[in-house]
Design a protein around this motif. Structure first.
Motif, mmCIF file in Angstrom:
data_model
loop_
_atom_site.group_PDB
_atom_site.id
_atom_site.type_symbol
_atom_site.label_atom_id
_atom_site.label_comp_id
_atom_site.label_asym_id
_atom_site.label_seq_id
_atom_site.Cartn_x
_atom_site.Cartn_y
_atom_site.Cartn_z
ATOM 1 N N GLN A 102 -1.854 -4.222 8.202
ATOM 2 C CA GLN A 102 -1.100 -3.360 7.622
ATOM 3 C C GLN A 102 0.366 -2.834 8.136
ATOM 4 N N PHE A 104 -7.778 7.539 8.356
ATOM 5 C CA PHE A 104 -7.236 8.001 9.825
ATOM 6 C C PHE A 104 -7.801 8.943 10.118
ATOM 7 N N TYR A 116 0.577 5.434 1.130
ATOM 8 C CA TYR A 116 -0.401 6.358 1.630
ATOM 9 C C TYR A 116 0.392 7.798 1.736
ATOM 10 N N PHE A 156 -4.985 7.366 2.001
ATOM 11 C CA PHE A 156 -4.551 6.028 1.019
ATOM 12 C C PHE A 156 -4.370 6.714 -0.393
ATOM 13 N N TYR A 163 -13.372 -2.880 10.638
ATOM 14 C CA TYR A 163 -12.402 -3.014 11.762
ATOM 15 C C TYR A 163 -11.980 -1.672 12.307
ATOM 16 N N GLY A 203 -13.698 -6.442 1.850
ATOM 17 C CA GLY A 203 -13.153 -6.319 0.616
ATOM 18 C C GLY A 203 -12.429 -5.095 0.415
ATOM 19 N N SER A 204 -12.353 -4.142 1.666
ATOM 20 C CA SER A 204 -11.913 -2.911 1.280
ATOM 21 C C SER A 204 -10.520 -2.998 2.086
ATOM 22 N N TYR A 205 -9.614 -2.175 1.586
ATOM 23 C CA TYR A 205 -7.992 -2.256 2.137
ATOM 24 C C TYR A 205 -7.828 -1.237 2.311
ATOM 25 N N GLN A 206 -8.469 0.045 2.248
ATOM 26 C CA GLN A 206 -8.144 1.437 2.425
ATOM 27 C C GLN A 206 -8.275 1.639 3.972
ATOM 28 N N LEU A 207 -7.364 2.053 4.681
ATOM 29 C CA LEU A 207 -7.351 2.510 5.916
ATOM 30 C C LEU A 207 -7.643 4.268 6.038
ATOM 31 N N ARG A 266 -6.240 -3.301 17.675
ATOM 32 C CA ARG A 266 -7.193 -3.667 16.923
ATOM 33 C C ARG A 266 -8.738 -4.122 17.234
ATOM 34 N N PRO A 322 -2.425 9.832 7.593
ATOM 35 C CA PRO A 322 -2.083 9.350 6.652
ATOM 36 C C PRO A 322 -3.312 9.220 5.635
ATOM 37 N N GLY A 352 -9.978 -5.795 6.172
ATOM 38 C CA GLY A 352 -9.650 -5.051 7.399
ATOM 39 C C GLY A 352 -8.910 -6.365 8.378
ATOM 40 N N PHE A 362 -8.847 0.504 14.358
ATOM 41 C CA PHE A 362 -7.172 0.382 14.821
ATOM 42 C C PHE A 362 -6.671 1.452 15.584
ATOM 43 N N ILE A 386 -11.390 0.559 8.651
ATOM 44 C CA ILE A 386 -11.492 -0.129 7.426
ATOM 45 C C ILE A 386 -12.736 -1.012 7.252
ATOM 46 N N GLN A 387 -13.263 -1.045 6.199
ATOM 47 C CA GLN A 387 -14.497 -1.594 5.957
ATOM 48 C C GLN A 387 -13.975 -3.217 5.960
ATOM 49 N N GLY A 388 -14.553 -4.314 6.403
ATOM 50 C CA GLY A 388 -14.070 -5.593 6.450
ATOM 51 C C GLY A 388 -14.361 -6.197 4.957
ATOM 52 N N TYR A 395 0.728 -1.171 -0.059
ATOM 53 C CA TYR A 395 0.024 -0.086 0.030
ATOM 54 C C TYR A 395 0.953 1.383 -0.067
#
Lengths: 117, 115
Positions: A106, B105, A35, A45, B33, B99-103, B50, A43, A102, B35, B95-97, A33
């Motif tokens: 990461q 913040f 950021y 994305f 999720y 299928g999403s991978y974008q954190l 988490r 950060p 999630g 964090f 982060i949406q669980g 990834y």
């Protein structure tokens, strides 16, 4: 077990120049990834890779930005025709990739701090 | 849109005392999720703790624990027995669980532990 590494750690460039950053993920991590973190912000994305495939890109990633992960290992982020607004910390993260979304923690690198004069 | 709000830009705590950092988030999803990441000065960001939204039990990692209030969309971090090494920026992330991978913040809370 070495962590995520990024090179260079600092880059100063003049407006209009091109810059390239490198990220080496943790060994055997399939996902990578990018950021961007500006001063006083969390950060944001930019993009992510599953092996060599770039699967998601943020609208923050303008057409001056390009990222690659040619062999599914290290990745590069290139910024063309840099602007002063590109000044930021560019963070790379990687994750194992055995779970989805999630559930896949990461791990971040130290970042590359870019200053555009 | 997903948003994460940290309402305390800066906090301080005496060494050995307890401090709580606040975080609220907004989502219409049920599977996600949460964090807490720590970013020490000039050092890389590391995961502190988490929480999976489907778990009712609050997560705990040694001196760090969370208070997860799903209905209120609140996710606070409690640090017990604060140590000088806890001095850092703390970021709440989401982060949406599915299928999403974008954190996503928050803006962070700068915590200073005072000797």
């Amino acid at each position: 077990d070495t962590g995520v590494s990024q090179d260079p750690r600092h880059k100063i460039t003049k407006r209009g120049q091109n810059v390239t950053f490198r990220c080496d993920p943790i060994s055997e991590h399939n996902r990578l990834y990018w950021y961007r973190q500006t001063l006083g912000q969390g950060p944001e994305f930019l993009t992510y890779f599953q092996n060599e495939a770039q699967l998601e890109k943020s609208r923050l990633l303008s057409n001056r930005f390009s990222a690659e992960r040619p062999k599914g290992s290290f990745s590069t982020l290139e910024i063309q025709r840099t602007e002063q607004g590109d000044s930021a910390m560019y963070l790379c993260a990687s994750s194992l990739g055995l779970t989805s979304g999630g559930a896949d923690t990461q791990y971040f690198g130290p970042g590359t701090r870019l200053t555009v004069l | 849109a997903q948003t994460v709000t940290q309402s305390q830009p800066e906090m301080s705590v005496q060494e050995a005392e307890t401090v709580t950092l606040s975080c609220t988030y907004d989502t219409s999803e049920s599977n996600y999720y949460l964090f807490w990441y720590k970013q020490p000065p000039s050092r890389q960001m590391i995961l502190v703790i988490r929480q999976e939204a489907y778990k009712q039990q609050n997560a705990t990692e040694n001196r760090f624990s969370v208070n997860f209030q799903k209905a209120a969309k609140s996710f606070s971090l409690k640090i017990s027995d604060s140590q000088l090494g806890d001095t850092a920026m703390y970021f709440c992330a989401f982060i949406q669980g599915a299928g999403s991978y974008q954190l996503t913040f928050g803006k962070g809370t700068k915590l200073s532990v005072i000797p």
